[in-house]
Design a protein around this motif. Structure first.
Motif, PDB file in Angstrom:
ATOM      1  N   TYR A   1       5.952  40.968 -81.422  1.00 20.48           N
ATOM      2  CA  TYR A   1       5.766  41.977 -80.374  1.00 20.48           C
ATOM      3  C   TYR A   1       5.361  41.303 -79.048  1.00 20.48           C
ATOM      4  N   GLY A   2       6.121  41.554 -78.001  1.00 24.39           N
ATOM      5  CA  GLY A   2       5.751  41.046 -76.674  1.00 24.39           C
ATOM      6  C   GLY A   2       6.183  39.614 -76.388  1.00 24.39           C
TER       7      GLY A   2
ATOM      8  N   GLN B   1      11.340  54.539 -83.379  1.00 22.95           N
ATOM      9  CA  GLN B   1      10.183  54.417 -82.478  1.00 22.95           C
ATOM     10  C   GLN B   1      10.097  52.970 -82.003  1.00 22.95           C
TER      11      GLN B   1
ATOM     12  N   GLY C   1      13.761  47.353 -83.024  1.00 22.69           N
ATOM     13  CA  GLY C   1      14.266  48.723 -82.962  1.00 22.69           C
ATOM     14  C   GLY C   1      15.681  48.789 -82.420  1.00 22.69           C
TER      15      GLY C   1
ATOM     16  N   ARG D   1       2.223  37.245 -81.146  1.00 20.33           N
ATOM     17  CA  ARG D   1       2.237  38.555 -80.507  1.00 20.33           C
ATOM     18  C   ARG D   1       1.451  38.525 -79.200  1.00 20.33           C
TER      19      ARG D   1
ATOM     20  N   ALA E   1       7.536  49.749 -83.712  1.00 15.83           N
ATOM     21  CA  ALA E   1       6.662  49.373 -82.583  1.00 15.83           C
ATOM     22  C   ALA E   1       5.435  48.630 -83.104  1.00 15.83           C
TER      23      ALA E   1
ATOM     24  N   GLU F   1      10.080  55.784 -76.931  1.00 17.76           N
ATOM     25  CA  GLU F   1       9.512  54.569 -76.317  1.00 17.76           C
ATOM     26  C   GLU F   1       8.064  54.850 -75.906  1.00 17.76           C
ATOM     27  N   LEU F   2       7.438  53.844 -75.354  1.00 15.27           N
ATOM     28  CA  LEU F   2       6.006  53.919 -75.048  1.00 15.27           C
ATOM     29  C   LEU F   2       5.635  55.139 -74.196  1.00 15.27           C
TER      30      LEU F   2
ATOM     31  N   ASN G   1      13.064  44.433 -79.581  1.00 16.04           N
ATOM     32  CA  ASN G   1      14.002  43.590 -80.320  1.00 16.04           C
ATOM     33  C   ASN G   1      14.397  44.233 -81.655  1.00 16.04           C
TER      34      ASN G   1
ATOM     35  N   THR H   1      16.049  40.496 -87.485  1.00 16.73           N
ATOM     36  CA  THR H   1      15.111  41.447 -88.096  1.00 16.73           C
ATOM     37  C   THR H   1      15.758  42.837 -88.153  1.00 16.73           C
TER      38      THR H   1
ATOM     39  N   GLN I   1       0.808  53.964 -86.838  1.00 10.62           N
ATOM     40  CA  GLN I   1       1.460  54.990 -86.015  1.00 10.62           C
ATOM     41  C   GLN I   1       1.580  56.316 -86.756  1.00 10.62           C
TER      42      GLN I   1
ATOM     43  N   ASN J   1      11.304  44.258 -92.950  1.00 11.68           N
ATOM     44  CA  ASN J   1      11.468  43.462 -91.723  1.00 11.68           C
ATOM     45  C   ASN J   1      11.498  41.960 -92.001  1.00 11.68           C
TER      46      ASN J   1
ATOM     47  N   ASN K   1       5.361  46.141 -88.569  1.00  9.78           N
ATOM     48  CA  ASN K   1       4.377  45.769 -89.571  1.00  9.78           C
ATOM     49  C   ASN K   1       3.280  46.821 -89.617  1.00  9.78           C
TER      50      ASN K   1
HETATM   51  P1  NAD Z   1       9.109  44.146 -78.849  1.00  2.31           P
HETATM   52  O1  NAD Z   1       7.983  43.755 -77.984  1.00  2.31           O
HETATM   53  O2  NAD Z   1      10.429  43.495 -78.653  1.00  2.31           O
HETATM   54  O3  NAD Z   1       9.355  45.724 -78.802  1.00  2.31           O
HETATM   55  C1  NAD Z   1       8.423  46.697 -79.117  1.00  2.31           C
HETATM   56  C2  NAD Z   1       8.806  47.983 -78.395  1.00  2.31           C
HETATM   57  O4  NAD Z   1       7.954  49.040 -78.852  1.00  2.31           O
HETATM   58  C3  NAD Z   1       8.625  47.900 -76.883  1.00  2.31           C
HETATM   59  O5  NAD Z   1       9.819  48.326 -76.255  1.00  2.31           O
HETATM   60  C4  NAD Z   1       7.447  48.830 -76.597  1.00  2.31           C
HETATM   61  O6  NAD Z   1       7.526  49.451 -75.330  1.00  2.31           O
HETATM   62  C5  NAD Z   1       7.598  49.840 -77.724  1.00  2.31           C
HETATM   63  N1  NAD Z   1       6.357  50.569 -78.064  1.00  2.31           N
HETATM   64  C6  NAD Z   1       5.085  50.138 -78.112  1.00  2.31           C
HETATM   65  N2  NAD Z   1       4.243  51.106 -78.501  1.00  2.31           N
HETATM   66  C7  NAD Z   1       5.009  52.208 -78.680  1.00  2.31           C
HETATM   67  C8  NAD Z   1       4.742  53.544 -79.069  1.00  2.31           C
HETATM   68  N3  NAD Z   1       3.510  53.958 -79.344  1.00  2.31           N
HETATM   69  N4  NAD Z   1       5.783  54.429 -79.161  1.00  2.31           N
HETATM   70  C9  NAD Z   1       7.038  54.036 -78.884  1.00  2.31           C
HETATM   71  N5  NAD Z   1       7.368  52.777 -78.512  1.00  2.31           N
HETATM   72  C10 NAD Z   1       6.366  51.874 -78.408  1.00  2.31           C
HETATM   73  O7  NAD Z   1       8.571  43.909 -80.341  1.00  2.31           O
HETATM   74  P2  NAD Z   1       9.427  43.598 -81.646  1.00  2.31           P
HETATM   75  O8  NAD Z   1       9.600  42.126 -81.727  1.00  2.31           O
HETATM   76  O9  NAD Z   1      10.606  44.495 -81.709  1.00  2.31           O
HETATM   77  O10 NAD Z   1       8.378  43.995 -82.787  1.00  2.31           O
HETATM   78  C11 NAD Z   1       8.199  45.351 -83.194  1.00  2.31           C
HETATM   79  C12 NAD Z   1       7.515  45.374 -84.550  1.00  2.31           C
HETATM   80  O11 NAD Z   1       8.312  44.647 -85.496  1.00  2.31           O
HETATM   81  C13 NAD Z   1       6.137  44.724 -84.594  1.00  2.31           C
HETATM   82  O12 NAD Z   1       5.334  45.416 -85.537  1.00  2.31           O
HETATM   83  C14 NAD Z   1       6.413  43.324 -85.123  1.00  2.31           C
HETATM   84  O13 NAD Z   1       5.301  42.750 -85.754  1.00  2.31           O
HETATM   85  C15 NAD Z   1       7.522  43.634 -86.119  1.00  2.31           C
HETATM   86  N6  NAD Z   1       8.381  42.489 -86.444  1.00  2.31           N
HETATM   87  C16 NAD Z   1       9.052  41.800 -85.478  1.00  2.31           C
HETATM   88  C17 NAD Z   1       9.875  40.733 -85.830  1.00  2.31           C
HETATM   89  C18 NAD Z   1      10.698  39.991 -84.822  1.00  2.31           C
HETATM   90  O14 NAD Z   1      11.539  39.170 -85.240  1.00  2.31           O
HETATM   91  N7  NAD Z   1      10.552  40.226 -83.529  1.00  2.31           N
HETATM   92  C19 NAD Z   1       9.971  40.349 -87.179  1.00  2.31           C
HETATM   93  C20 NAD Z   1       9.272  41.070 -88.154  1.00  2.31           C
HETATM   94  C21 NAD Z   1       8.482  42.152 -87.772  1.00  2.31           C
END
Ligand code: NAD
Length: 467
Positions: free
Chosen positions: A148-149, A227, A233, A73, A305, A252-253, A231, A192, A309, A353, A328
């Motif tokens: 995330y990120g 929210q 969402g 992350r 996100a 979104e953020l 990736n 995911t 939250q 997830n 998570n």
């Molecule tokens: P990402 O970085 O691709 O996207 C996250 C999005 O959330 C961003 O667009 C960001 O701007 C937005 N965001 C952040 N804070 C916010 C808020 N307060 N309100 C609204 N939007 C907000 O991250 P991701 O990979 O989609 O991961 C999201 C979550 O899913 C995390 O908790 C991560 O641990 C979990 N996760 C991801 C994967 C994966 O394969 N990428 C797998 C399992 C779990």
């Protein structure tokens, strides 16, 4: 968020579930403990010539199975507690979906929007280098993935750095979530979110549960607010919409969009890509307070996100009856308690997830076996099916149309095999978790932990160390 004790929250859930099991205390302590955490601080030269010290972590929560597995992350709130908590969630997640890995997680404390692409590359490569130095990465040791990120690009830099330093036939299996032409696998990017869709589809197919909520079965027509359009969402919303759900809100953020008629998720993502912002989207209503958006009327809320939250502060105002934890830890303990008191269904993160790690497992197998799924048998299956269809035509005297022959005779591509493996995993795991809930008369989160703890305990007991 700053003072949030995420690992404590995970352990509260663990303790609650342990109360339903008769497992020796020492063994429970071993399962719960984070086995090792590595904190790295390294210098990075910025594009303007200044030097900055970057902090990163990698935590291997449980090595009852090897390798350990978990994403990396990039975010400002990354710290040791968060990485440990996320690593622990990975351990339980892998157990629930029967993926033979221990749990791990990594994090780098940066706001990635403040760094250029080449700075992110330098940070990623140096972080990987530090992990290699301490044997914290490798196909049989610990295998990172996106979180995330981070995404495919960071995974390629990790792969390339690893390959340049470790001369091994199996190097490609040191990281998953890679693009397809860099030893990735079809379907990992969307895995995911697709898993979230399969999980929600399964939950909504159960009449008994939907009756309790006053809902009909199925996803069709259900109003969904998501929210975080990253990736997870995005793909969750995409597949839910394909199945007939109405995506009425995207938070979104810095704001969001609400539309009773349903949002075209592909068009919205394109708008964000082009303009860099969700505002100015021509359809629906722009809502500048995304915190308020997740409290709006809907049937399913998908926090996708970050953690913490939905808390005691906003939980009383959340209207959704189904909460699908794509992120998570999006619900705090108090948030969970408040929502649980009313007719609701909370589908926990450690199950919902898990699609990402499931397909990461398939990718790792592909890398170690050095062959694409379907390569050896696709044409064979097509030929066998062709012979069968011809025999049916001869016996019945009817002719299949060209379209039918194409549809019925198609051998599986890699994506078909991956997707059916993912679907099967998510459906089976839901039912296992649901059975535990029925047996112990508890909530789905506790049931998910019960399922995971039992499996991990068995694996330790078979080692002969614990009674
Ligand atoms: P990402 O970085 O691709 O996207 C996250 C999005 O959330 C961003 O667009 C960001 O701007 C937005 N965001 C952040 N804070 C916010 C808020 N307060 N309100 C609204 N939007 C907000 O991250 P991701 O990979 O989609 O991961 C999201 C979550 O899913 C995390 O908790 C991560 O641990 C979990 N996760 C991801 C994967 C994966 O394969 N990428 C797998 C399992 C779990």
């Amino acid at each position: 968020m700053a003072n949030y004790e995420f690992f404590k929250f995970v352990n509260q859930n663990f303790n609650r579930a342990s109360g339903y099991l008769s497992i020796e205390k020492g063994l429970l302590s071993q399962i719960k403990a984070c086995n090792s955490t590595y904190h790295i601080a390294f210098p990075i030269k910025r594009d303007d010539g200044t030097v900055e010290v970057i902090h990163g972590w990698r935590s291997a929560h449980s090595s009852h199975k090897s390798p350990t597995k978990g994403g990396i992350r990039y975010a400002m709130q990354v710290n040791e507690d968060e990485v440990n908590a996320l690593a622990a969630l990975m351990t339980y997640k892998c157990a629930i979906v029967s993926v033979p890995f221990g749990g791990a997680k990594g994090g780098v404390k940066i706001d990635r929007s403040k760094y250029s692409n080449s700075e992110i590359e330098r940070i990623t490569r140096r972080y990987t280098f530090e992990l290699i130095k301490k044997n914290f990465i490798g196909p049989g040791v610990d295998v990172p993935a996106p979180d995330y990120g981070t995404g495919e690009q960071e995974m390629v830099w990790i792969l390339d750095t690893y390959r340049s330093m470790v001369d091994s036939l199996d190097s490609d299996g040191c990281v998953t979530g890679k693009p397809i032409h860099q030893s990735g696998i079809s379907g990992r990017t969307s895995a995911t979110g697709r898993g979230v869709y399969f999980g929600l589809r399964e939950a909504c197919s159960m009449k008994k549960e939907m009756d309790k909520l006053g809902f009909t079965t199925g996803l069709e027509g259900k109003k969904v607010i998501v929210q975080g359009l990253g990736n997870v969402g995005y793909y969750a919303a995409y597949f839910l919409r394909e199945a007939g759900a109405l995506i009425t809100g995207i938070a979104e953020l810095h704001g969001g969009v609400y539309d009773e008629k349903g949002i075209n998720i592909v068009k919205l993502k394109e708008h964000i890509r082009e303009t860099g912002s969700i505002s100015g989207y021509p359809d629906g209503k722009y809502i500048d307070d995304s915190g308020k958006l997740i409290e709006m009327n809907c049937d399913i809320l998908i926090p996708a996100a970050l953690e913490n939250q939905i808390t005691e502060e906003n939980a009383p105002r959340i209207k959704a009856k189904i909460i699908g934890e794509a992120a998570n830890g999006p619900l705090s303990d108090q948030g969970h308690k408040i929502i649980k008191e009313r007719p609701s269904l909370i589908i926990p993160d450690i199950y919902l997830n898990a699609g990402g790690v499931t397909v990461s497992y398939f990718e790792w197998i592909k890398n170690l076996s050095h062959i694409r799924f379907g390569r050896m048998d696709r044409r064979y299956e097509e030929n066998a099916m062709e012979r069968l269809l011809e025999a049916i035509e001869d016996l019945t005297g009817t002719k299949f149309s060209e379209n039918d022959l194409k549809r019925l005779g198609k051998g599986p591509e890699e994506w078909d095999i991956v997707d059916s493996g993912l679907e099967d995993t998510m459906v089976m795991a839901y039912n296992m978790m649901y059975e535990a809930r029925e047996q112990h008369k508890t909530d789905l989160r506790t049931a998910a932990y019960i399922t995971a703890i039992k499996k991990i305990a068995l694996s330790y007991q078979q080692l002969g160390i614990f009674p």
